[in-house]
Write a protein that holds these residues in place. Structure first.
Motif, PDB file in Angstrom:
ATOM      1  N   ARG A 298       0.847  -1.204   0.000  1.00  0.00           N
ATOM      2  CA  ARG A 298       0.000   0.000   0.000  1.00  0.00           C
ATOM      3  C   ARG A 298       0.877   1.247   0.000  1.00  0.00           C
ATOM      4  N   ILE A 299       1.288   1.629  -1.188  1.00  0.00           N
ATOM      5  CA  ILE A 299       2.232   2.741  -1.282  1.00  0.00           C
ATOM      6  C   ILE A 299       1.508   4.076  -1.256  1.00  0.00           C
ATOM      7  N   ARG A 300       0.437   4.171  -2.055  1.00  0.00           N
ATOM      8  CA  ARG A 300      -0.375   5.400  -2.039  1.00  0.00           C
ATOM      9  C   ARG A 300      -1.685   5.120  -1.338  1.00  0.00           C
ATOM     10  N   LYS A 301      -2.320   6.193  -0.917  1.00  0.00           N
ATOM     11  CA  LYS A 301      -3.593   6.054  -0.210  1.00  0.00           C
ATOM     12  C   LYS A 301      -4.652   5.366  -1.081  1.00  0.00           C
ATOM     13  N   THR A 302      -4.509   5.532  -2.392  1.00  0.00           N
ATOM     14  CA  THR A 302      -5.488   4.933  -3.305  1.00  0.00           C
ATOM     15  C   THR A 302      -5.272   3.428  -3.516  1.00  0.00           C
ATOM     16  N   ASP A 303      -4.100   2.907  -3.079  1.00  0.00           N
ATOM     17  CA  ASP A 303      -3.872   1.464  -3.193  1.00  0.00           C
ATOM     18  C   ASP A 303      -4.697   0.742  -2.136  1.00  0.00           C
ATOM     19  N   LYS A 304      -5.367  -0.329  -2.574  1.00  0.00           N
ATOM     20  CA  LYS A 304      -6.101  -1.125  -1.581  1.00  0.00           C
ATOM     21  C   LYS A 304      -5.102  -1.941  -0.758  1.00  0.00           C
ATOM     22  N   GLY A 305      -5.398  -2.081   0.511  1.00  0.00           N
ATOM     23  CA  GLY A 305      -4.451  -2.799   1.376  1.00  0.00           C
ATOM     24  C   GLY A 305      -5.001  -4.113   1.903  1.00  0.00           C
ATOM     25  N   ASP A 306      -4.129  -4.876   2.548  1.00  0.00           N
ATOM     26  CA  ASP A 306      -4.543  -6.123   3.183  1.00  0.00           C
ATOM     27  C   ASP A 306      -4.090  -6.089   4.648  1.00  0.00           C
ATOM     28  N   PRO A 307      -5.054  -5.934   5.558  1.00  0.00           N
ATOM     29  CA  PRO A 307      -4.685  -5.816   6.978  1.00  0.00           C
ATOM     30  C   PRO A 307      -3.816  -6.979   7.462  1.00  0.00           C
ATOM     31  N   ASN A 308      -4.035  -8.161   6.888  1.00  0.00           N
ATOM     32  CA  ASN A 308      -3.253  -9.307   7.371  1.00  0.00           C
ATOM     33  C   ASN A 308      -1.765  -9.187   7.069  1.00  0.00           C
TER      34      ASN A 308
END
Ligand code: TRP
Ligand code: SF4
Length: 405
Positions: A298-308
């Motif tokens: 998740r480099i930019r805020k617009t990238d979706k992330g994975d909490p795990n």
């Protein structure tokens, strides 16, 4: 304190400030145990000497700070006995006595010994004291006839060692003088036929562990009308090869290792330099968490992330309620929240927890005599019990010198 369930003993080496990993892994557990059990929590300062004998000037300060951390986390001196190992001299004395019956090979086999020798190669710890670390720990535990020892997995081999030493001690010193001779005399009284049968059952039970044999022997002894009850008792005890239990075998109470990750996602540990200390100030906590690692994808805020894949999420799982947790997961996966935003409620929760720690610690930080008094009181209480056990030990070893020559 007497109506509490079981006696519990644990210790911690005084090596520096404690962090949230200690709190979630060990101290919370101690706090929970203290209300329903008779707890002894010891600052293991002598154990520090096994690896740091050349640098002793910080030990006192570390010990005091560690106790303040314990109290900050809720360990309650009105519920538990808190003391310093070297202030209860019986620890040193029992350790020496136990060292006499400790086979060197047992010590060399303890897995922590080899691991530490390897890990601390740069230090000269090839000493008698370091090799004897588990003997001192056994003395700590055995002095209090401890039932449970809450420890992490890394300490299990030391508890097993303690059990073996206790057994060995009881075996060597727990037999009454002339026990066997007296038993043999009673066997003769059974008459030839019954004596022979008893001997046969004795061998079957002791050598082959045949439980039926012990049942049969019971019938035989019940029928032995010419023996006194004391004599029958003696033959039962002889049959089971029992020695007197002077030192009781403790059991480990395995503490779940803390799932709390450090600031870099590895386990929180001082040696990784990734900790948040107990009693750390607000600004420092906030800046540590702000730079904390997140999902690397998740480099930019617009990238979706994975909490795990994010250590921040691991901390949320410990510190946040379900509403916040749902907000994190949804916001992260849909890229509707930024990482700094996500960290905000976490910082708040940790800061609130820390305020409670600080509040509890404050009186002790302001007046170090309070700690001194708690420790003196603790040493006195611990010593009363330790003395009693040590006397029994010395009696069993014929070291009491009470004039019976
Ligand atoms: N060896 C333990 C540790 O490093 C500390 C310790 C010393 C201890 N004596 C003890 C733990 C007795 C339990 C019981 O964590
Ligand atoms: Fe981690 Fe939260 Fe950022 Fe997701 S939004 S990567 S959980 S810090």
């Amino acid at each position: 304190m007497n109506n509490k369930n079981s006696r519990i003993f644990s210790g911690m080496r005084a090596t520096g400030k404690l962090h949230l990993g200690h709190y979630h892994g060990v101290l919370k557990n101690w706090v929970d145990l203290q209300y329903t059990n008779e707890c002894f929590f010891m600052v293991a300062d002598l154990h520090v000497l096994t690896t740091q004998y050349e640098r002793t000037k910080d030990i006192e300060q570390h010990a005091y700070n560690m106790v303040i951390d314990w109290l900050a986390c809720g360990v309650d001196p009105s519920q538990t006995t808190i003391f310093i190992q070297s202030q209860v001299r019986e620890h040193t004395e029992l350790a020496l006595l136990l060292s006499m019956i400790t086979p060197r090979s047992w010590l060399e086999r303890v897995p922590t010994y080899k691991e530490m020798m390897e890990k601390l190669k740069h230090k000269d710890i090839d000493t008698y004291g370091f090799l004897g670390y588990p003997v001192l720990q056994s003395a700590d535990i055995l002095l209090y006839k401890t039932k449970y020892v809450p420890v992490g997995e890394d300490q299990l081999s030391h508890i097993e060692f303690t059990r073996e030493i206790a057994r060995r001690f009881n075996h060597i010193y727990g037999c009454e003088d002339g026990f066997e001779k007296k038993a043999r005399e009673v066997i003769k009284k059974l008459g030839n036929k019954k004596a022979a049968l008893y001997e046969k059952l004795l061998i079957e039970y002791q050598q082959d562990g045949n439980d039926e044999a012990i049942e049969k022997a019971r019938y035989l002894l019940d029928d032995a009308v010419n023996l006194s009850s004391g004599e029958i008792e003696r033959l039962f005890a002889f049959l089971e090869n029992k020695s007197r239990v002077i030192l009781t075998e403790p059991e480990a109470l395995l503490t779940q290792t803390s799932k709390l990750p450090g600031l870099d996602g590895q386990k929180m540990s001082k040696s990784y330099n990734n900790t948040i200390f107990i009693r750390e100030d607000k600004d420092s906590i906030s800046s540590k968490i702000k730079v904390m690692q997140t999902d690397p994808a998740r480099i930019r805020k617009t990238d979706k992330g994975d909490p795990n894949k994010c250590p921040v999420w691991q901390l949320h799982k410990v510190y946040s309620n379900t509403t916040t947790c749902d907000w994190v997961v949804n916001g992260c996966k849909s890229a509707s929240i930024g990482c700094l935003e996500c960290k905000k409620p976490l910082i708040d929760s940790i800061v609130i927890e820390q305020e409670q720690f600080r509040l509890k610690a404050l009186p002790f930080e302001e007046d170090c005599n309070l700690i001194k008094n708690i420790l003196e009181d603790g040493a006195e209480r611990a010593s009363a019990i330790a003395k009693h056990t040590l006397n029994e030990v010395k009696e069993a070893m014929h070291l009491t010198y009470n004039g019976n020559i």
